[in-house]
Enzyme design. Structure first.
Site, short mmCIF file in Angstrom:
data_model
loop_
_atom_site.label_atom_id
_atom_site.label_comp_id
_atom_site.label_asym_id
_atom_site.label_seq_id
_atom_site.Cartn_x
_atom_site.Cartn_y
_atom_site.Cartn_z
N ASP A 217 -45.83 33.00 -20.62
CA ASP A 217 -47.21 32.98 -21.11
C ASP A 217 -47.28 32.91 -22.63
O ASP A 217 -46.33 33.28 -23.34
CB ASP A 217 -47.97 34.20 -20.60
CG ASP A 217 -47.36 35.53 -21.05
OD1 ASP A 217 -46.11 35.64 -21.05
OD2 ASP A 217 -48.11 36.45 -21.40
N GLU B 51 -46.29 38.92 -20.59
CA GLU B 51 -45.73 39.69 -21.70
C GLU B 51 -46.73 39.84 -22.84
O GLU B 51 -46.81 40.88 -23.48
CB GLU B 51 -44.45 39.01 -22.22
CG GLU B 51 -43.65 39.84 -23.22
CD GLU B 51 -44.11 39.71 -24.65
OE1 GLU B 51 -43.74 40.57 -25.47
OE2 GLU B 51 -44.85 38.74 -24.96
#
Length: 387
Positions: A81, A142
């Site tokens: 991400d 994350e």
């Protein structure tokens, strides 16, 4: 192996371009899953097993390893991400200019996704047994604190000997040996609204109360000890001539050692346990969401191996502490020797001018592959003979 990877430079940049041009902001589940599907296809083509851990709101997590018959001892952690909104890749697609590559997520951490894949590809090419000693996590959240992947990381780390976390190297090429812990709190204050010109005596200002709390919270900061409290967002009030009946603040806390956590929490709770302005009320929510990654003797032992490999490759390895958070904190907190910042060199992560130093792409990929080989060798040398 080095010769093989040198011939893969164009392929590395091509894969990086593909990844950067796919939007994969944390909230864009479809985009993150496109990244995951592409990487899963590549890893399966290497003969590796890819286990998919589905998520409803965020992208699916992937765990990559040789097979259930092997018990890998080296954990590599990556994330798919980014912080960028959907549509950013179309506005700012992958670009190479003056020996730098640009684009959303190019260094944090799509270049690392490429580096890990090609390091594994090279290990397989030379038929290294280290290929079977690696487990790779590709997580999807994350950038928002690993809210769904934390337990996955911890469960897959607990039986490992080493954890290599692929956040980018610092701008000067340093890898990361320590990170500060992190906490996030929301403070809400409730007062009583009144017209500030006609009947101010009937009001109780939530903003005034919040102002007292902000000063007290900032006083917890102790730079020498690595403690920092920052009220980064405040909101309150409805009009300039109305005494505010509500105000709120978002609080970021960083700290160097786990032993500081309880002390900081107690101070924040003491400050917010009562109101300074009579007639107002205070409510605090939040918690510590990342423990610190402390530099330990185990860390130093791992660093020595990495420095030795770097010396052999003519790459000077230095290490540093940083205040930013990463998944390295979770593996370090359960006692696994952990080093972070093993990705390529770049800078300006989370910004429009985020970049990768292309000259670092191949050397850092070779470094990773050689470190994996050396760790595998060390693990096998220290295994006790079975009686």
């Amino acid at each position: 192996m080095n010769d093989y990877l040198e011939k893969q430079q164009e392929n590395m940049l091509y894969l990086l371009e593909q990844l950067v041009n796919i939007d994969s902001g944390t909230s864009d589940k479809a985009g993150v899953d496109r990244i995951g599907a592409l990487m899963a296809t590549l890893y399966r083509a290497l003969g590796l097993k890819v286990n998919v851990f589905p998520e409803a709101d965020y992208g699916n997590h992937l765990v990559v390893r040789a097979s259930q018959q092997h018990k890998p001892t080296i954990l590599i952690i990556t994330h798919m991400d980014t912080v960028f909104e959907k549509g950013t890749a179309k506005l700012r697609p992958f670009l190479v200019k003056d020996n730098r590559a640009y684009g959303p997520g190019v260094i944090d951490m799509k270049a690392s996704l490429v580096a890990v894949y090609f390091a594994m590809k090279a290990l397989k090419e030379i038929k290294s047994k280290a290929f079977y000693d690696v487990e790779i996590l590709l997580t999807s959240d994350e950038e928002i604190g690993s809210v769904t992947s934390k337990s996955l990381i911890e469960s897959h780390a607990k039986d490992k000997k080493f954890a290599l976390v692929m956040e980018p190297a610092r701008k000067n090429g340093a890898i990361v040996s320590a990170r500060r812990g992190k906490a996030h709190y929301t403070l809400e204050v409730f007062g009583k609204a009144a017209h500030s010109g006609i009947e101010p005596e009937k009001g109780r200002s939530a903003i005034e109360e919040l102002a007292h709390k902000i000063i007290q919270l900032h006083d917890i900061t102790d730079e020498e000890k690595g403690i920092h409290v920052n009220v980064g967002i405040i909101e309150g009030g409805s009009s300039v001539n109305t005494i505010s009946d509500h105000a709120s603040a978002e609080i970021d806390v960083r700290f160097r050692k786990q032993e500081q956590a309880d002390q900081i929490e107690q101070k924040i709770e003491d400050i917010t346990s009562h109101a300074d302005i009579e007639g107002t009320k205070v409510r605090l929510e939040g918690e510590i969401n990342r423990p610190p990654m402390e530099k330990t003797a185990k860390t130093e032992s791992l660093l020595r191996i990495i420095r030795k490999v770097g010396d052999e490759l003519h790459i000077k390895i230095t290490d540093t502490e940083t205040g930013g958070g990463s998944d390295a904190s979770f593996t370090a907190a359960i006692g696994i020797p952990t080093v972070d910042g093993l990705g390529p060199v770049g800078g300006n992560a989370h910004r429009e001018d985020e970049y990768l130093e292309i000259d670092s792409f191949l050397p850092r990929t070779i470094l990773l592959a050689e470190v994996i080989k050396q760790l595998h060798r060390k693990i096998n040398q220290t295994k006790k003979p079975q009686s």
